[in-house]
Write a protein that holds these residues in place. Structure first.
Motif, PDB file in Angstrom:
ATOM      1  N   GLU A   1      -5.048  -2.496   2.402  1.00  0.00           N
ATOM      2  CA  GLU A   1      -4.169  -3.642   2.670  1.00  0.00           C
ATOM      3  C   GLU A   1      -4.858  -4.957   2.298  1.00  0.00           C
ATOM      4  O   GLU A   1      -4.221  -5.879   1.765  1.00  0.00           O
ATOM      5  CB  GLU A   1      -3.755  -3.653   4.141  1.00  0.00           C
TER       6      GLU A   1
ATOM      7  N   VAL B   1      -3.811   4.720  -0.989  1.00  0.00           N
ATOM      8  CA  VAL B   1      -4.681   5.549  -0.152  1.00  0.00           C
ATOM      9  C   VAL B   1      -4.350   7.000  -0.436  1.00  0.00           C
ATOM     10  O   VAL B   1      -3.178   7.389  -0.456  1.00  0.00           O
ATOM     11  CB  VAL B   1      -4.479   5.243   1.345  1.00  0.00           C
TER      12      VAL B   1
ATOM     13  N   VAL C   1       0.841  -1.204   0.000  1.00  0.00           N
ATOM     14  CA  VAL C   1       0.000   0.000   0.000  1.00  0.00           C
ATOM     15  C   VAL C   1       0.871   1.248   0.000  1.00  0.00           C
ATOM     16  O   VAL C   1       1.818   1.357   0.802  1.00  0.00           O
ATOM     17  CB  VAL C   1      -0.939   0.023   1.233  1.00  0.00           C
TER      18      VAL C   1
ATOM     19  N   VAL D   1       0.596   5.377   0.556  1.00  0.00           N
ATOM     20  CA  VAL D   1      -0.244   6.466   1.048  1.00  0.00           C
ATOM     21  C   VAL D   1       0.242   7.753   0.403  1.00  0.00           C
ATOM     22  O   VAL D   1       1.396   8.162   0.595  1.00  0.00           O
ATOM     23  CB  VAL D   1      -0.194   6.577   2.585  1.00  0.00           C
TER      24      VAL D   1
ATOM     25  N   THR E   1      -6.554   2.670   5.013  1.00  0.00           N
ATOM     26  CA  THR E   1      -5.337   1.864   4.882  1.00  0.00           C
ATOM     27  C   THR E   1      -5.635   0.390   5.117  1.00  0.00           C
ATOM     28  O   THR E   1      -5.113  -0.485   4.402  1.00  0.00           O
ATOM     29  CB  THR E   1      -4.256   2.364   5.850  1.00  0.00           C
TER      30      THR E   1
END
Length: 261
Positions: A201, A57, A18, A20, A197
């Protein structure tokens, strides 16, 4: 990835898959200036080639705003022709840059105006209870064209129309946004980023080919409407926008109050 640039922070976790992406101009309510616009485009392009990132994200720094659209101090050069108007935020979103990895938006504080370019190209939204959504264009003598086209894909028509037409007189609260389906999850205060998040995931743990194909299929279900709306947008903006100096007058004379619904 993980570098800090002018108005954007990107942190990728290789273990979870992931990344961000944080709009990082809290002193300007995360408004997008032209350097930040270019950074976002470069970010989406880089993420296309980073196979270690399987979900994204998108959020805003601070608790006052997710994003308040184009920075009003941004100077946007335009060709001297009504047939070649450049929209500064047209390619600011992930889908516009051919990124078909899932993007989950974590919305905190205000999301308004040009923020809808980003929200409209996210796959789903998770919001803090203090999140609010509004579109100031009509108040300041501007046509909400691209923004309305995108938000009409995420909200019932009447809600999108009311949000676009009421300008700064109303803000759509997080609870109402959740009730109408604009927001898929309403978290406890301060919990939007963690919830987004966690969802990212889970998605990143699935085989990416199936996930990305699903993202592409979902966008295909609405991209014809978006393309047709965008084709009309430049003409509507050229016809309907007041001169810049008159817009500035309306902005300076704005009233501070609004109704939350």
């Amino acid at each position: 990835m993980g570098a800090v640039v002018t108005g954007l922070r990107v942190a990728a976790d290789k273990d979870t898959g992931v990344a961000v992406v944080t709009l990082d101009r809290p002193h300007r309510l995360n408004a997008v200036d032209l350097p930040m616009r270019d950074e976002l485009i470069a970010c989406w392009q880089e993420l296309r080639f980073d196979d270690s990132v399987r979900a994204v994200v998108l959020t805003g720094a601070g608790d006052r705003a997710f994003c308040t659209g184009l920075d009003r101090d941004a100077e946007v050069p335009q060709p001297n022709s009504p047939y070649m108007t450049d929209d500064p935020l047209l390619r600011v979103g992930p889908k516009s840059n051919d990124l078909w990895k899932p993007v989950v938006a974590a919305v905190n504080g205000m999301a308004c105006g040009g923020a809808f370019y980003l929200l409209g190209e996210s796959d789903f939204l998770i919001a803090d209870p203090a999140a609010t959504f509004f579109d100031p264009h009509t108040t300041y003598g501007m046509v909400s064209a691209y923004e309305s086209v995108l938000m009409a894909q995420l909200m019932p028509h009447g809600e999108a129309a009311r949000t676009a037409l009421m300008g700064i007189a109303e803000r759509l609260g997080a609870e109402r946004a959740h009730a109408i389906g604009l927001v898929t999850e309403l978290t406890a205060p301060g919990g939007a980023l963690a919830a987004a998040t966690a969802a990212a995931e889970i998605i990143a743990g699935y085989p990416p080919e199936g996930v990305q194909g699903t993202v592409r299929a979902l966008w295909a279900a609405k991209e014809v409407a978006v393309q047709r709306g965008f084709a009309q947008a430049p003409h509507l903006v050229a016809l309907g926008n007041l001169p810049a100096e008159r817009q500035a007058e309306l902005f300076r004379s704005r009233q501070s109050g609004f109704r939350l619904r």
